[in-house]
Structures are given as structure tokens and as C-alpha cells.
Design a protein around this motif. Structure first.
Motif, short mmCIF file in Angstrom:
data_model
loop_
_atom_site.label_atom_id
_atom_site.label_comp_id
_atom_site.label_asym_id
_atom_site.label_seq_id
_atom_site.Cartn_x
_atom_site.Cartn_y
_atom_site.Cartn_z
N ASN A 177 -17.37 23.95 40.44
CA ASN A 177 -17.77 23.41 39.15
C ASN A 177 -18.63 24.42 38.41
OD1 ASN A 177 -20.80 22.64 39.46
ND2 ASN A 177 -19.80 21.97 41.36
N PRO A 178 -18.54 24.40 37.07
CA PRO A 178 -19.27 25.38 36.24
C PRO A 178 -20.78 25.33 36.48
CG PRO A 178 -17.62 24.24 34.94
CD PRO A 178 -17.66 23.54 36.26
N HIS A 179 -21.31 24.12 36.80
CA HIS A 179 -22.78 24.02 36.99
C HIS A 179 -23.23 24.87 38.17
CE1 HIS A 179 -26.52 21.99 38.37
NE2 HIS A 179 -26.76 22.01 37.08
N PHE A 180 -22.48 24.78 39.30
CA PHE A 180 -22.85 25.58 40.47
C PHE A 180 -22.68 27.07 40.19
CE2 PHE A 180 -21.04 27.79 44.18
CZ PHE A 180 -22.19 27.87 44.94
N MET A 181 -21.54 27.46 39.57
CA MET A 181 -21.31 28.87 39.28
C MET A 181 -22.36 29.40 38.29
SD MET A 181 -17.16 28.96 38.98
CE MET A 181 -17.14 30.74 38.90
N PHE A 182 -22.74 28.57 37.27
CA PHE A 182 -23.73 28.98 36.29
C PHE A 182 -25.08 29.24 36.98
CE2 PHE A 182 -27.18 27.83 33.35
CZ PHE A 182 -26.93 28.73 32.32
N ASN A 183 -25.49 28.32 37.86
CA ASN A 183 -26.77 28.49 38.55
C ASN A 183 -26.74 29.73 39.46
OD1 ASN A 183 -28.05 26.28 37.41
ND2 ASN A 183 -27.22 24.86 38.93
N ALA A 184 -25.59 29.92 40.16
CA ALA A 184 -25.48 31.07 41.05
C ALA A 184 -25.58 32.37 40.27
CB ALA A 184 -24.17 31.01 41.82
N LEU A 185 -24.86 32.46 39.15
CA LEU A 185 -24.89 33.68 38.34
C LEU A 185 -26.26 33.88 37.69
CD1 LEU A 185 -21.36 33.39 36.69
CD2 LEU A 185 -22.07 34.94 38.49
N TYR B 124 -32.40 38.24 39.72
CA TYR B 124 -32.67 39.34 40.65
C TYR B 124 -32.52 40.69 39.95
CZ TYR B 124 -32.68 36.20 44.68
OH TYR B 124 -32.97 35.24 45.59
N ILE B 125 -31.49 40.78 39.10
CA ILE B 125 -31.24 42.06 38.40
C ILE B 125 -32.39 42.35 37.44
CG2 ILE B 125 -29.72 43.22 36.77
CD1 ILE B 125 -27.40 41.67 38.05
N LEU B 126 -32.83 41.33 36.69
CA LEU B 126 -33.94 41.53 35.73
C LEU B 126 -35.22 41.91 36.44
CD1 LEU B 126 -33.24 38.60 33.24
CD2 LEU B 126 -32.82 41.03 32.87
N LEU B 127 -35.42 41.37 37.64
CA LEU B 127 -36.61 41.70 38.43
C LEU B 127 -36.42 42.98 39.23
CD1 LEU B 127 -37.46 38.11 39.72
CD2 LEU B 127 -38.69 39.43 37.96
N ASN B 128 -35.27 43.64 39.00
CA ASN B 128 -34.95 44.91 39.68
C ASN B 128 -34.84 44.73 41.19
OD1 ASN B 128 -34.22 47.56 39.43
ND2 ASN B 128 -36.27 48.34 39.82
N TYR C 171 -26.78 38.45 47.37
CA TYR C 171 -26.44 37.13 46.84
C TYR C 171 -25.03 37.14 46.24
CZ TYR C 171 -27.21 32.59 44.65
OH TYR C 171 -27.12 31.28 44.27
N LEU C 172 -24.71 38.20 45.49
CA LEU C 172 -23.39 38.31 44.88
C LEU C 172 -22.30 38.40 45.93
CD1 LEU C 172 -21.72 38.55 42.31
CD2 LEU C 172 -22.10 41.02 42.36
N GLY C 173 -22.58 39.14 47.01
CA GLY C 173 -21.60 39.26 48.09
C GLY C 173 -21.32 37.91 48.74
N GLU D 219 -27.37 27.83 48.17
CA GLU D 219 -28.19 26.82 47.50
C GLU D 219 -29.66 26.96 47.89
OE1 GLU D 219 -27.25 25.42 45.09
OE2 GLU D 219 -25.64 23.97 45.25
N SER D 220 -29.93 27.34 49.15
CA SER D 220 -31.31 27.52 49.59
C SER D 220 -31.98 28.66 48.82
CB SER D 220 -31.34 27.81 51.09
OG SER D 220 -32.66 28.04 51.52
N VAL D 221 -31.22 29.75 48.59
CA VAL D 221 -31.77 30.87 47.82
C VAL D 221 -32.06 30.43 46.39
CG1 VAL D 221 -31.25 33.15 46.88
CG2 VAL D 221 -30.66 32.61 49.24
N ARG D 222 -31.13 29.63 45.82
CA ARG D 222 -31.31 29.18 44.44
C ARG D 222 -32.54 28.28 44.32
NH1 ARG D 222 -29.33 25.17 41.02
NH2 ARG D 222 -28.09 24.14 42.62
N PHE D 223 -32.89 27.53 45.36
CA PHE D 223 -34.08 26.68 45.35
C PHE D 223 -35.29 27.38 45.96
CE2 PHE D 223 -30.81 23.50 44.75
CZ PHE D 223 -31.42 22.53 43.99
#
Length: 583
Positions: free
Chosen positions: A382-390, A396-400, A408-410, A444-448
Motif C-alpha cells: 500500500n502507498p502508505h507503507f511505501m511512502f513512510n519507508a521512502l 537518512y540521506i538528509l542527515l547524511n 534500509y533501502l536494501g 517497521e521497527s526502524v521507521r518507529f
């Protein structure tokens, strides 16, 4: 051996093919040509195996072995072992099949290198090592076989060995050095154009190269070899390979975002599969029709002979009226018998028609089942999960935090690939289900911010590698626990998943969270969106209905609200899956 050549040239559906082989066998027996006898028995073994007549194939195999052993023709013996082992493996009797392969290998290993020896080594590597994830042993044995193939300068054997080595690279997930993997791929690409268009190994090699470059995220070569695999399958005119090639094209296109091409490839795959089914049904009807015409011709011939006999008797003596009456009565009886037989044949055709109608109904249910599976897949992606993951990756990218972003992307890409692979299967092993759940919960654990503590347990007596369950059955309930139970929970968040045997007849999957409970979650969702209805819940309910269609033992799902001191402390979902119908 001209009769053998005629047998090869005759279409497989023609019964005269077997007659040519039997006549050739009779001549070889008369001449006491043991080698020719063994070869003809071996040909009959292969033909019987191809037609699915396995007991007959085993009988021919034993006769071929007896002939070859009497003259110590070891290559022929090994070839028969290869064919008999394939029958065992088709019937899922892996130990018996592997024992024959090992026996043939021991017989030839000290002899001069041959195609039969290389084929035995490759088959042993695949069934004994690759299937059991013994990649180092597989690489060693295939490399040895490759050396033999180069000695006899056989391109088909060489490219087959390189293809198996590349499969070891892909399946081993990093155990084999990347440089070796790329070397194998380059070697296949160099030999590939030199093979004839109708060689099976050409199709297998192109298919494996496409899979390898897809794993390497090389869009250009993944597309190129996927299309070449499809072209090879069409050159061979093997519809099951064509359907497989289109299905692989669908996966490759989907991975690289070519959705329109992916949908076209998937549609073509379904068309070919439907064509295969229709051809089988038509062949069955044609067989019945041929049987009907043959038996009718026999009956017509018998009636004609009786009429001729009657005419002859009348010409001899018109006085012999009693004989004429008896013959007439016989003809009446034959006619009655014929019409009785015709009536039974019509009933049989009606039964076949009913079977076809039943098959069509089953196909409609299977189509609904596939649609429900796709709905379940859409609910997981679902788009909600993909949106949160991205978003997490973007943070992470903005925080370098490049390493965290890459990791995470892998994991996110692995989860997408697993979901897409699972969506093509009706059942999968419990081990594969657990692997997907762990990866999903890890993301999901990383996202939270690692505030979710999860634990997945199985009873020690469960064989998670062999135990099969319906694809994507448990995951939607785990996702609901995260989205509705833990999302609004403050403080410690926990989710436990347990798999255990229940009353010897069922596998029980328990999903337990310490969230806010279903009642509180529903109240929040109602305030946020009064018209909201969970798509994942609806899709999974439909899928459960289809899975339970025609089953005596049903898959059952039970929700339990957990309370302590009249305060909601979470939700527990219990899923009972019949073991006998999932094994």
C-alpha cells in the motif's frame, strides 16, 4: 536401424512409432545385436517417460540395463540411470533418484570423460547440493564437470556447467566471489551465440543471465537476455517454456518500473497457459473421438462380413431358411449391441463434457483466487507503507546517514522482491513466511525509531522448511497489528508471532500485540475518516473464502481482545491452518 529412424521421424501421437521400435527390436534380437537391443529399450524408456507411463518406463529401463551390463557398455548404463533418476525425482522420490545418480557417477568417474558423466555430475550438484544450499560443494563438483566438458569440447555441456555455476552464485547470496560470478556470466555470453536456436541449454542460459543481471540491477542486460530467453523458447516451440519466459519478463519489467510492458508480458503468459490447458482438453476429446471412429469401423466391418456371409449362404441354398433366420437374428443382436455401445459412448462423452464444465468452474474459482491474491499483494504494497519507508530513507540521506540509508533501502528492495515472488506462488514454506515477516517487522521497527520489539517463535517439532502454508496469509494480520494496534501506542511497543501445532491436525499462527486495542483504534479511525474501510481486511477475507472453497477442513481466524483490570492491553489473532491440506 532404419526402423528406429522412422520411429524418431513419426509424430509422438502416432501409434505406428512404437510399432517401428518393436519391429527394430525384433530384428536386433534375431541378430543377437545386444547393443542395439539396449539402445532401443533406452529409446522406449525415454518415450514412455515423456508420455507419463512410468511403470512401463521402469520396465524398459531394467531391460536396457540388462543388455548394457552384459556387454559392459558403461555410458549406456549411466544414461539409463540418468533417465530413471529423473522419473524418481518427478515423483518426489529424491533419495532413490539421487542414489541412482551416485551409482552412475561411481561407475563412470574412472572412465574417459563423456557427456553422460558430465550430465550425472551436474544433476548430482543440483539435487544433492544446490537444493540443500551446499553451495561450496556444488561449485567444486560443477567446476570439475566443466573441466571434463572442455576436454571433450562439447558446447552444450560447457554452457550448462557455466549456467549451473551462475545459479550457485545467485542462490548463495554472496558465498561465491562476485568476480567468479561475473566470469561465469561472461563465459555464458561468449558461448551463447554459437549454440543452435533449438537447443534447450540456450534457453536456460539466457534465462539465468537475465536473472543474474536483474539481481545486479543491470537493466539493459536483464531486458536483453529475458527477451532472448523468450525467443529461444519460441524457437523450440515449447509452450511451457514460453509461458515461463513471459512470466520472467513480467518480473524484470516490474522491477525496473516498466509497468505497461510488465502487464503485457503477464497477459501473454496467461494466454499461453490457457492455450496449454485447451490443447490438453482437445487432445482428450480427439482421443475419445478416434476411439469412437475406430470401434465404429470395426462394427461396420463385422456387419458387412455378416451380410456377405448371409448372401453366400442364400446363393448356396434357398431351402436353408432356418439358417437364414438364425443369421438375421444374429445381425439384429449385433445391431442392438452396437446401439447399446453407441448409447454408452454418448453417455461417456456427456460425462467428459460435464468434467470440462467442472474444470471451467474450477478455473473461474482459481481466477478469483488469483485476483484475491493480487488484492492481498496490493494491500501489502500500500502507498502508505511505501511512502513512510521512502520518507525514512530520505531522512537518512538528509542527515547524511548514507550507510543507514543504503541498508534500509536494501531491506526495502528485498521485501518488495519477496512479496512479488510470493504473489506468483499458491503455497510457500513456513520458513519463507517467517523470513518475510522478520524483514517487514525490521523495517517497521526502524521507521518507529526502534521502539517496536518483535519476536517470532516456532515449536521445535515443526519442520519449517517442508511445511507449506498459503502465500501471504499471516502478513496482513501482522501489518494490522502495527498500523492499528501499535501506531497510536505510547511507550513500549511489542508484537509476538508464534507458530505451533494444534491438535495434530492444524498449524496455529498467533499474532499478539500490546497496542491500544481494536475498539480504541476503530474509534480513532472513525474520527479521522468516518467512511474508511480497511482494504487489506476486505481482500484477506475474500481470499480466505476462496481458500476454504471445497475443503472439508477450513482455515479459521479468531480475534481476541486482551484486557487487564478492564483496560485494553492489546489484540490477539489466532489463525488455524489445516496441516493435511497445506503439506
Amino acid at each position: 536401424m532404419k526402423l528406429v529412424g522412422l520411429g524418431h521421424a513419426t509424430p509422438s501421437s502416432d501409434t505406428s512409432r512404437i510399432q517401428y521400435y518393436r519391429e527394430a527390436l525384433s530384428i536386433a534380437t534375431t541378430r543377437k545385436d545386444t547393443l542395439s537391443q539396449g539402445r532401443i529399450y533406452a529409446i522406449l524408456l525415454v518415450r514412455s517417460k515423456s508420455d507419463g507411463r512410468y511403470p512401463e518406463a521402469f520396465e524398459y529401463g531394467q531391460k536396457a540395463l540388462k543388455a548394457y551390463r552384459s556387454i559392459e557398455y558403461y555410458k549406456g548404463i549411466a544414461g539409463v540411470y540418468n533417465e530413471l533418476s529423473a522419473i524418481y525425482i518427478i515423483q518426489h522420490k529424491y533419495e532413490e533418484g539421487l542414489a541412482l545418480l551416485q551409482e552412475g557417477y561411481e561407475l563412470l568417474r574412472e572412465k574417459k570423460p563423456s557427456r553422460e558423466l558430465i550430465r550425472l555430475m551436474c544433476n548430482i550438484s543440483f539435487y544433492a547440493y544446490i537444493k540443500h544450499k551446499k553451495y561450496t560443494e556444488a561449485q567444486t563438483l560443477i567446476t570439475e564437470a566443466l573441466g571434463y566438458a572442455k576436454q571433450i569440447n562439447n558446447r552444450e555441456n560447457i554452457i550448462h556447467c557455466y549456467t549451473l555455476l551462475l545459479k550457485v552464485c545467485i542462490d548463495s547470496n554472496g558465498e561465491v566471489a562476485q568476480a567468479d560470478c561475473q566470469s561465469y556470466a561472461d563465459s555464458i555470453a561468449a558461448i551463447y551465440p554459437k549454440l543452435g536456436p533449438k537447443i534447450t541449454k540456450r534457453y536456460t542460459a539466457a534465462h539465468m543471465l537475465s536473472y543474474y543481471y536483474s539481481e545486479q540491477n543491470d537493466r539493459t542486460f536483464a531486458f536483453k537476455y529475458a527477451r532472448l530467453a523468450l525467443a529461444s523458447a519460441k524457437d523450440m516451440r515449447r509452450k511451457h517454456n514460453i509461458a515461463e519466459a513471459y512470466a520472467h519478463l513480467f518480473e524484470v519489467y516490474l522491477k525496473f518500473g516498466e509497468h505497461d510492458l510488465a502487464i503485457n508480458a503477464l497477459n501473454e503468459s496467461h494466454k499461453v497457459k490457457d492455450s496449454i490447458f485447451n490443447e490438453k482438453s482437445l487432445a482428450k476429446l480427439q482421443t475419445l473421438e478416434t476411439q469412437f471412429k475406430t470401434e465404429k469401423a470395426i462394427q461396420d466391418k463385422e456387419l458387412a462380413e455378416e451380410k456377405a456371409k448371409l448372401a453366400e449362404e442364400k446363393a448356396k441354398s434357398y431351402q436353408n431358411w432356418l439358417i437364414a433366420i438364425l443369421i438375421f437374428c444374429l445381425m439384429v443382436l449385433v445391431s442392438i449391441a452396437f446401439y447399446i455401445w453407441l448409447y454408452r459412448l454418448r453417455k461417456q462423452k456427456e460425462l467428459v463434457s460435464k468434467e470440462l464444465s467442472s474444470t471451467q468452474e474450477r478455473l473461474e474459482v482459481e481466477q478469483q483466487f488469483r485476483q484475491a491474491e493480487l488484492k492481498a499483494l496490493k494491500a501489502q504494497l500500500n502507498p502508505h507503507f511505501m511512502f513512510n519507508a521512502l520518507n525514512s530513507i530520505q531522512d537518512y540521506i538528509l542527515l547524511n546517514e548514507k550507510e543507514l540509508a543504503s541498508d534500509y533501502l536494501g531491506k526495502f528492495a528485498d521485501l518488495m522482491r519477496i512479496y512479488l515472488n510470493h504473489s506468483q506462488e499458491g503455497n510457500l514454506s513456513l520458513e519463507e513466511e517467517i523470513e518475510a515477516l522478520e524483514l517487514y517487522l525490521d523495517l517497521e521497527s526502524v521507521r518507529f525509531d526502534h521502539s517496536i520489539e518483535f519476536n517470532i517463535k516456532t515449536d521445535g517439532n515443526l519442520d519449517i522448511d517442508d511445511l507449506k502454508i498459503p502465500t501471504m496469509l499471516v502478513q496482513p494480520y501482522v501489518e494490522n497489528a502495527v498500523k492499528h494496534g501499535l501506531f497510536y501506542k505510547k511507550g513500549e511497543r511489542k508484537i509476538d508471532v508464534q507458530f505451533k501445532e494444534h491438535n495434530d491436525d492444524y498449524l496455529e499462527a498467533i499474532v499478539r500485540d500490546n497496542g491500544i486495542g481494536r475498539e480504541a483504534s476503530a474509534e480513532i479511525n472513525k474520527k479521522r475518516n468516518p467512511n474508511h474501510k480497511s482494504f487489506a481486511t476486505s481482500a484477506n477475507a475474500t481470499r480466505l473464502h476462496l481458500l476454504n472453497h471445497g475443503r472439508s477442513q477450513k482455515i479459521e481466524v479468531k480475534f481476541v481482545d486482551l484486557y487487564q483490570d478492564q483496560k485494553a492491553t492489546g489484540t490477539e489473532v489466532r489463525i488455524l491452518i489445516p496441516l493435511k491440506q497445506t503439506a
